[in-house]
Design a protein around this motif. Structure first.
Motif, PDB file in Angstrom:
ATOM      1  N   VAL A  14       0.853  -1.191   0.000  1.00 23.05           N
ATOM      2  CA  VAL A  14       0.000   0.000   0.000  1.00 23.05           C
ATOM      3  C   VAL A  14       0.886   1.237   0.000  1.00 23.05           C
ATOM      4  O   VAL A  14       1.867   1.310   0.748  1.00 23.05           O
ATOM      5  CB  VAL A  14      -0.929   0.021   1.222  1.00 23.05           C
ATOM      6  N   LYS A  15       0.562   2.211  -0.829  1.00 23.36           N
ATOM      7  CA  LYS A  15       1.363   3.428  -0.921  1.00 23.36           C
ATOM      8  C   LYS A  15       1.048   4.360   0.239  1.00 23.36           C
ATOM      9  O   LYS A  15      -0.080   4.810   0.420  1.00 23.36           O
ATOM     10  CB  LYS A  15       1.110   4.134  -2.255  1.00 23.36           C
ATOM     11  N   VAL A  16       2.076   4.649   1.031  1.00 26.23           N
ATOM     12  CA  VAL A  16       1.972   5.537   2.185  1.00 26.23           C
ATOM     13  C   VAL A  16       2.721   6.822   1.863  1.00 26.23           C
ATOM     14  O   VAL A  16       3.834   6.778   1.323  1.00 26.23           O
ATOM     15  CB  VAL A  16       2.559   4.866   3.445  1.00 26.23           C
ATOM     16  N   ARG A  17       2.133   7.957   2.203  1.00 20.31           N
ATOM     17  CA  ARG A  17       2.739   9.252   1.874  1.00 20.31           C
ATOM     18  C   ARG A  17       3.024  10.046   3.146  1.00 20.31           C
ATOM     19  O   ARG A  17       2.330   9.912   4.148  1.00 20.31           O
ATOM     20  CB  ARG A  17       1.827  10.052   0.953  1.00 20.31           C
ATOM     21  N   GLY A  18       4.070  10.864   3.056  1.00 18.89           N
ATOM     22  CA  GLY A  18       4.435  11.668   4.201  1.00 18.89           C
ATOM     23  C   GLY A  18       5.323  12.827   3.812  1.00 18.89           C
ATOM     24  O   GLY A  18       5.511  13.119   2.619  1.00 18.89           O
ATOM     25  N   ASP A  19       5.873  13.484   4.814  1.00 22.99           N
ATOM     26  CA  ASP A  19       6.794  14.610   4.620  1.00 22.99           C
ATOM     27  C   ASP A  19       8.100  14.299   5.331  1.00 22.99           C
ATOM     28  O   ASP A  19       8.109  13.872   6.496  1.00 22.99           O
ATOM     29  CB  ASP A  19       6.214  15.898   5.207  1.00 22.99           C
ATOM     30  N   LEU A  20       9.194  14.534   4.623  1.00 24.96           N
ATOM     31  CA  LEU A  20      10.526  14.411   5.208  1.00 24.96           C
ATOM     32  C   LEU A  20      11.072  15.815   5.412  1.00 24.96           C
ATOM     33  O   LEU A  20      11.097  16.628   4.486  1.00 24.96           O
ATOM     34  CB  LEU A  20      11.452  13.626   4.266  1.00 24.96           C
ATOM     35  N   VAL A  21      11.501  16.116   6.640  1.00 24.60           N
ATOM     36  CA  VAL A  21      12.093  17.413   6.949  1.00 24.60           C
ATOM     37  C   VAL A  21      13.518  17.164   7.445  1.00 24.60           C
ATOM     38  O   VAL A  21      13.725  16.430   8.411  1.00 24.60           O
ATOM     39  CB  VAL A  21      11.285  18.176   8.019  1.00 24.60           C
ATOM     40  N   VAL A  22      14.474  17.789   6.761  1.00 22.46           N
ATOM     41  CA  VAL A  22      15.892  17.560   7.041  1.00 22.46           C
ATOM     42  C   VAL A  22      16.526  18.869   7.505  1.00 22.46           C
ATOM     43  O   VAL A  22      16.313  19.922   6.903  1.00 22.46           O
ATOM     44  CB  VAL A  22      16.619  17.039   5.780  1.00 22.46           C
ATOM     45  N   PRO A  23      17.301  18.829   8.594  1.00 28.68           N
ATOM     46  CA  PRO A  23      17.961  20.054   9.059  1.00 28.68           C
ATOM     47  C   PRO A  23      18.953  20.582   8.024  1.00 28.68           C
ATOM     48  O   PRO A  23      19.384  19.861   7.119  1.00 28.68           O
ATOM     49  CB  PRO A  23      18.711  19.597  10.324  1.00 28.68           C
ATOM     50  N   ASP A  24      19.314  21.851   8.164  1.00 35.91           N
ATOM     51  CA  ASP A  24      20.348  22.384   7.293  1.00 35.91           C
ATOM     52  C   ASP A  24      21.708  21.848   7.750  1.00 35.91           C
ATOM     53  O   ASP A  24      21.847  21.324   8.847  1.00 35.91           O
ATOM     54  CB  ASP A  24      20.339  23.913   7.304  1.00 35.91           C
ATOM     55  N   GLY A  25      22.687  21.960   6.874  1.00 36.24           N
ATOM     56  CA  GLY A  25      24.028  21.483   7.211  1.00 36.24           C
ATOM     57  C   GLY A  25      24.326  20.152   6.550  1.00 36.24           C
ATOM     58  O   GLY A  25      23.552  19.630   5.735  1.00 36.24           O
ATOM     59  N   ALA A  26      25.477  19.617   6.909  1.00 36.20           N
ATOM     60  CA  ALA A  26      25.940  18.372   6.311  1.00 36.20           C
ATOM     61  C   ALA A  26      25.404  17.171   7.078  1.00 36.20           C
ATOM     62  O   ALA A  26      25.462  17.121   8.302  1.00 36.20           O
ATOM     63  CB  ALA A  26      27.465  18.342   6.290  1.00 36.20           C
ATOM     64  N   GLY A  27      24.878  16.200   6.347  1.00 31.67           N
ATOM     65  CA  GLY A  27      24.413  14.954   6.948  1.00 31.67           C
ATOM     66  C   GLY A  27      25.513  13.911   6.916  1.00 31.67           C
ATOM     67  O   GLY A  27      26.678  14.262   6.727  1.00 31.67           O
ATOM     68  N   PRO A  28      25.173  12.654   7.112  1.00 34.95           N
ATOM     69  CA  PRO A  28      23.805  12.174   7.334  1.00 34.95           C
ATOM     70  C   PRO A  28      23.310  12.483   8.747  1.00 34.95           C
ATOM     71  O   PRO A  28      24.087  12.574   9.686  1.00 34.95           O
ATOM     72  CB  PRO A  28      23.927  10.662   7.102  1.00 34.95           C
ATOM     73  N   PHE A  29      21.971  12.636   8.864  1.00 36.63           N
ATOM     74  CA  PHE A  29      21.344  13.031  10.115  1.00 36.63           C
ATOM     75  C   PHE A  29      20.633  11.846  10.774  1.00 36.63           C
ATOM     76  O   PHE A  29      20.208  10.911  10.098  1.00 36.63           O
ATOM     77  CB  PHE A  29      20.304  14.127   9.851  1.00 36.63           C
ATOM     78  N   GLY A  73      -5.122   3.148   0.277  1.00 34.72           N
ATOM     79  CA  GLY A  73      -5.633   2.052   1.085  1.00 34.72           C
ATOM     80  C   GLY A  73      -7.111   2.172   1.352  1.00 34.72           C
ATOM     81  O   GLY A  73      -7.638   3.278   1.533  1.00 34.72           O
ATOM     82  N   THR A  74      -7.780   1.033   1.354  1.00 40.95           N
ATOM     83  CA  THR A  74      -9.211   0.959   1.658  1.00 40.95           C
ATOM     84  C   THR A  74      -9.445  -0.167   2.650  1.00 40.95           C
ATOM     85  O   THR A  74      -8.636  -1.096   2.739  1.00 40.95           O
ATOM     86  CB  THR A  74     -10.024   0.700   0.369  1.00 40.95           C
ATOM     87  N   PRO A  75     -10.554  -0.098   3.394  1.00 43.01           N
ATOM     88  CA  PRO A  75     -11.546   0.980   3.405  1.00 43.01           C
ATOM     89  C   PRO A  75     -10.978   2.243   4.047  1.00 43.01           C
ATOM     90  O   PRO A  75     -10.114   2.158   4.922  1.00 43.01           O
ATOM     91  CB  PRO A  75     -12.688   0.397   4.237  1.00 43.01           C
TER      92      PRO A  75
END
Length: 307
Positions: A14-29, A73-75
């Motif tokens: 099932v396809k799940v959607r969201g938001d990724l928020v990454v801090p500024d600067g060099a990663g990896p975080f 996804g359903t229902p």
């Protein structure tokens, strides 16, 4: 400045959607995976908490469960706690693949129903390096029995049984019921508190238009078999923060503290916020800011953020 982008991933197909928020600067975080509670979409509360967390140098992945909000996804509006726990684990798996993220530093955050989910995820997924549980549901049966009272709880069980018979006879998703009601003694709802109805409809109007204030009746039936207790006892060494609202009559602070006390990890912390209600952690910015700061500091400390 932090960067935010929409993401999607599969959870059991099932396809799940969201938001990724990454801090500024060099990663990896490090990454904190964030899910919401009953009938929630990611716009409800999570962005407010995420801001404090990202400012501490921890990336966040906020997502809508399957059947909810922007996800497929359903229902629709079907709340299956086992499926939602699976969505958390799928989000962790997705997070591991991102170039901005350190796969060895991933934690989970949840509020209300999800506050219970993250205790289960932390107990069953060794990739979880810390757990942050806010005002969790820990025992669905006892929660429903106490918030409805004996007479209304009997009526709730009758409704659930009738719906089960109809689902079996018609091979359908069954009926639906309100999340809450302004007239809880006249209309059955999952959470019989007028304040929930008022606050969530206000949030829907301001910032969460995808919120739908109802679920399948089967969702409430599934919650009646929900018990975090056996999983909490398996958090042997995972750092765990639980934030409880003093006198919380919605998810029952005494049950929450009982589960916290059963966690064997020496790396655990309980914070009881005085003069704070369950719903004020959604609607009152001062209270939300306190819980957000506690979560951000704990995540940064446990996940080794640079700030």
């Amino acid at each position: 400045m932090a960067t935010k982008r929409q993401v999607e991933f599969l959870s059991k197909g099932v396809k799940v959607r969201g938001d990724l928020v990454v801090p500024d600067g060099a990663g990896p975080f490090p990454l904190l995976v964030m899910g919401g509670g009953w009938c929630y979409v990611k716009e409800i509360v999570m962005p407010h908490y995420a801001k404090a967390i990202v400012e501490k140098g921890v990336a966040v992945l906020m997502f809508d469960y399957r059947c909810m909000g922007a996800s497929e996804g359903t229902p629709r509006q079907h709340i299956d706690p086992a499926a939602q726990v699976e969505d958390y684990k799928s989000a962790i798996t997705f997070g591991e693949t991102l170039k901005e993220i350190d796969p060895g530093r991933i934690g989970v955050w949840g509020i209300s129903y999800a506050g219970g989910h993250v205790l289960i995820v932390g107990a069953t997924d060794p990739r979880v390096k810390c757990v942050i549980s806010n005002i969790p549901v820990v025992d669905g049966y006892e929660n429903m029995r106490r918030v409805h009272g004996s007479q209304r709880f009997h009526q709730l069980n009758e409704l659930i049984l009738a719906d089960r018979r109809e689902r079996t006879k018609g091979a359908t998703a069954g009926g639906r019921m309100p999340m809450s009601s302004l007239k809880p003694f006249e209309e059955l709802s999952t959470w019989p508190f007028p304040s929930i109805h008022t606050i969530f409809h206000d949030i829907k109007g301001r910032e969460a238009p995808r919120h739908e204030h109802w679920s399948t009746i089967e969702s409430t039936e599934l919650m009646m078999s929900y018990d975090v207790g056996p999983f909490a006892k398996r958090l042997y060494n995972t750092p765990t923060l639980m934030i409880v609202a003093e006198g919380d009559e919605i998810t029952l602070w005494d049950l929450e503290i009982g589960v916290f006390n059963s966690i064997p990890s020496p790396h655990k912390r309980l914070v009881v916020l005085p003069k704070v209600s369950h719903m004020s952690l959604y609607s009152k910015q001062d209270d939300l800011a306190i819980a957000g700061r506690l979560a951000a500091e704990f995540a940064a400390e446990q996940l080794g953020a640079a700030r």
